[in-house]
Design a protein around this motif. Structure first.
Motif, PDB file in Angstrom:
ATOM      1  N   ASN A 272       2.406   1.659  -3.631  1.00 40.76           N
ATOM      2  CA  ASN A 272       1.300   2.135  -4.479  1.00 40.76           C
ATOM      3  C   ASN A 272       1.052   3.635  -4.188  1.00 40.76           C
ATOM      4  OD1 ASN A 272       0.971  -0.414  -5.608  1.00 40.76           O
ATOM      5  ND2 ASN A 272      -0.537  -1.103  -3.915  1.00 40.76           N
ATOM      6  N   SER A 273       1.099   4.031  -3.211  1.00 39.37           N
ATOM      7  CA  SER A 273       0.797   5.321  -2.920  1.00 39.37           C
ATOM      8  C   SER A 273       1.957   6.518  -3.436  1.00 39.37           C
ATOM      9  CB  SER A 273       0.576   5.820  -1.224  1.00 39.37           C
ATOM     10  OG  SER A 273       1.640   5.519  -0.755  1.00 39.37           O
ATOM     11  N   MET A 274       3.107   5.670  -3.630  1.00 36.28           N
ATOM     12  CA  MET A 274       4.504   6.715  -4.300  1.00 36.28           C
ATOM     13  C   MET A 274       4.400   6.604  -5.578  1.00 36.28           C
ATOM     14  SD  MET A 274       7.116   5.046  -1.577  1.00 36.28           S
ATOM     15  CE  MET A 274       8.404   6.243  -2.059  1.00 36.28           C
ATOM     16  N   ARG A 275       3.667   5.918  -6.380  1.00 28.70           N
ATOM     17  CA  ARG A 275       3.505   5.980  -7.853  1.00 28.70           C
ATOM     18  C   ARG A 275       4.766   6.074  -8.419  1.00 28.70           C
ATOM     19  NH1 ARG A 275      -0.767  11.192  -8.511  1.00 28.70           N
ATOM     20  NH2 ARG A 275      -2.556   9.998  -7.152  1.00 28.70           N
TER      21      ARG A 275
ATOM     22  N   SER B 178       0.747  -1.066   0.109  1.00 30.55           N
ATOM     23  CA  SER B 178       0.033   0.101   0.214  1.00 30.55           C
ATOM     24  C   SER B 178       0.848   1.185  -0.010  1.00 30.55           C
ATOM     25  CB  SER B 178      -1.008   0.102   1.209  1.00 30.55           C
ATOM     26  OG  SER B 178      -1.743  -1.069   1.274  1.00 30.55           O
ATOM     27  N   ILE B 179       1.943   1.258   0.843  1.00 29.84           N
ATOM     28  CA  ILE B 179       2.954   2.397   0.987  1.00 29.84           C
ATOM     29  C   ILE B 179       3.457   2.590  -0.620  1.00 29.84           C
ATOM     30  CG2 ILE B 179       5.078   3.324   1.752  1.00 29.84           C
ATOM     31  CD1 ILE B 179       4.361   1.792   4.344  1.00 29.84           C
TER      32      ILE B 179
ATOM     33  N   HIS C 208       9.252  -0.030  -8.723  1.00 30.04           N
ATOM     34  CA  HIS C 208       8.637  -0.748  -7.900  1.00 30.04           C
ATOM     35  C   HIS C 208       8.816  -2.035  -7.529  1.00 30.04           C
ATOM     36  CE1 HIS C 208       4.697  -2.438  -6.391  1.00 30.04           C
ATOM     37  NE2 HIS C 208       4.362  -1.228  -6.093  1.00 30.04           N
TER      38      HIS C 208
END
Length: 458
Positions: free
Chosen positions: A118-121, A115-116, A127
């Protein structure tokens, strides 16, 4: 550890404990350097992935390791009180606690990290490197935490040279494994930055096996029979260890996390400024190994003397350690004033960047002078098992004073990026002053208690 009666004897004993700890810390820094450097040589994507992964992992690792090194003052004071028979039980309980913490971290990591990220794009390939690196290193968390406990036990006996030897063995092992798994040497897979995580996990297992062998077979560790009779896990014993360790762990976490926060906040400035900040911070982190090593040494010697009831000797060691840290900080300050440009030149060949790094290094002078007082003072307080107030002061220094003041100066004055450094210096200076006052208060309290005990015995 030996009892000393003269200042010369204390200086010799302190040096015997300090020098191996300093070499150990520098070797640990070198391992981190090689992970980053070798990943960067593979590709910039792998460098970015490893950098993000380590920025997520490092505060967790250092914070939880801080909880486990709470066993150091416990063992030091037991040895000072000549209660050696209690040491194996306490270390066994710390090993059980380390396994429990490792499993919690692994579970939390698999649940929260996606989740962390994914929030960083992040770019898809970056990734992937982050996820796979953290997955790989998760297989080494259990041995890493167990080794932290055993190293703390070894150091608490004053045998810091043994920890140094183990760490120096681990350095070339890690570099060779990095080469094998990052670049795919011989018949090994070519994993890029992910290979650094695989290499680290394997290194942790090798280091743990070596340490267990030494503790089991080599004098004086073998005298304790650490693995001859393993005790069952005890929540009450864990509570005693965590009472000391949790404040230490949070103090370390607050410190490492605030620098990560500053680095993220610095992203609003141009690339040249960010690069110069990172270079100066890297050099300051290297200098920090001096007060940090003194801090760890003071925990051992002050804990031993306080446990023995020799409060005068404990106070003399505290003065010796803090005084040495201040002298070394003044020496490095002179070096930075005289050779700041040469130091900056180690990080860049561009004149504009070198000039900017040199400016940051001037702030680093004041930063490390404050560190020279605050960090060893924390070590002395840990030796007295006084950790709660130091934990509160660490939070106050960095998060209540340092970061807010830095943010205001950086965003609402002409100081810009330098404002963050001034904020951290301000917070650390306040914290150092308050910690010194706390140390004096604790020393007086222990001396009164020791005097009262002696009077009642007389």
């Amino acid at each position: 550890m030996l009892q000393t009666t003269t200042m010369r004897g204390k200086m010799k004993q302190f040096a015997i404990i300090l020098i191996p700890i300093l070499i150990t810390q520098l070797a640990l820094s070198a391992i981190s350097f090689f992970d980053t450097n070798m990943s960067g040589r593979f590709s910039s994507v792998d460098l970015a992935g490893v950098a993000i992964a380590t920025s997520l992992w490092l505060p967790v690792q250092t914070g939880l390791s801080g909880i486990l090194i709470g066993i150091t003052p416990i063992v030091s004071q037991l040895m000072g009180r000549r209660e050696e028979a209690e040491v194996p039980y306490q270390v066994n309980q710390a090993l059980w606690l380390s396994a429990a913490l490792a499993l919690i971290v692994i579970g939390a990591g698999y649940a929260i990290v996606p989740s962390i990220l994914n929030s960083m794009r992040l770019e898809p390939e970056v990734h992937r490197v982050v996820i796979e690196y953290l997955t790989a290193i998760s297989f080494g968390i259990i041995p890493l935490f167990a080794y932290t406990v055993l190293r703390s036990f070894i150091d608490a006996l004053g045998q810091t040279r043994t920890s140094m030897i183990i760490t120096l063995i681990s350095l070339p092992v890690n570099v060779v494994l990095n080469a094998m798994f990052i670049y795919g040497l011989w018949f090994f897979p070519r994993l890029g930055g992910v290979g650094a995580g695989v290499a680290s996990a394997i290194t942790y297992w090798i280091v743990l096996m070596i340490t267990i062998l030494i503790v089991h077979r080599v004098h004086p560790f073998s005298d304790f029979g650490m693995f001859r009779k393993l005790s069952k896990a005890s929540l009450s014993a864990w509570k005693g260890i965590m009472k000391i360790g949790v404040p230490i762990g949070f103090s370390i976490f607050f410190e490492t996390a605030v620098f990560a926060a500053v680095t993220l906040l610095m992203s609003s400035f141009n690339t040249m400024t960010i690069a110069a900040h990172q270079a100066a911070m890297n050099f300051a982190s290297t200098l920090y190994m001096l007060p940090l090593s003194i801090c760890m040494s003071l925990t051992i010697v002050v804990g031993f003397e306080a446990g023995s009831g020799r409060m005068k000797d404990a106070r003399q060691y505290a003065k010796l350690g803090i005084g040495l840290a201040v002298l070394l900080s003044l020496a490095t300050a002179i070096i930075l004033l005289v050779a700041g440009r040469q130091v900056a030149g180690l990080y860049s060949s561009e004149p504009e960047v070198i000039a900017l790094i040199q400016q940051f290094l001037l702030f680093a002078i004041f930063f490390q002078i404050s560190d020279a007082i605050a960090t060893p003072t924390q070590g002395a307080l840990r030796g007295y098992k006084d950790v709660n107030v130091a934990f509160v002061l660490a939070f106050l220094s960095y998060w209540v004073i340092g970061l807010p003041v830095g943010y205001v100066l950086a965003n609402f004055t002409e100081l810009e990026a330098f404002g963050y450094w001034i904020g951290l210096i301000t917070g650390l200076a306040v914290g150092a002053t308050l910690m010194l006052l706390r140390l004096v208060k604790v020393q007086r309290k222990f001396e009164r208690e020791a005097s009262g005990t002696n009077t009642s015995q007389g």
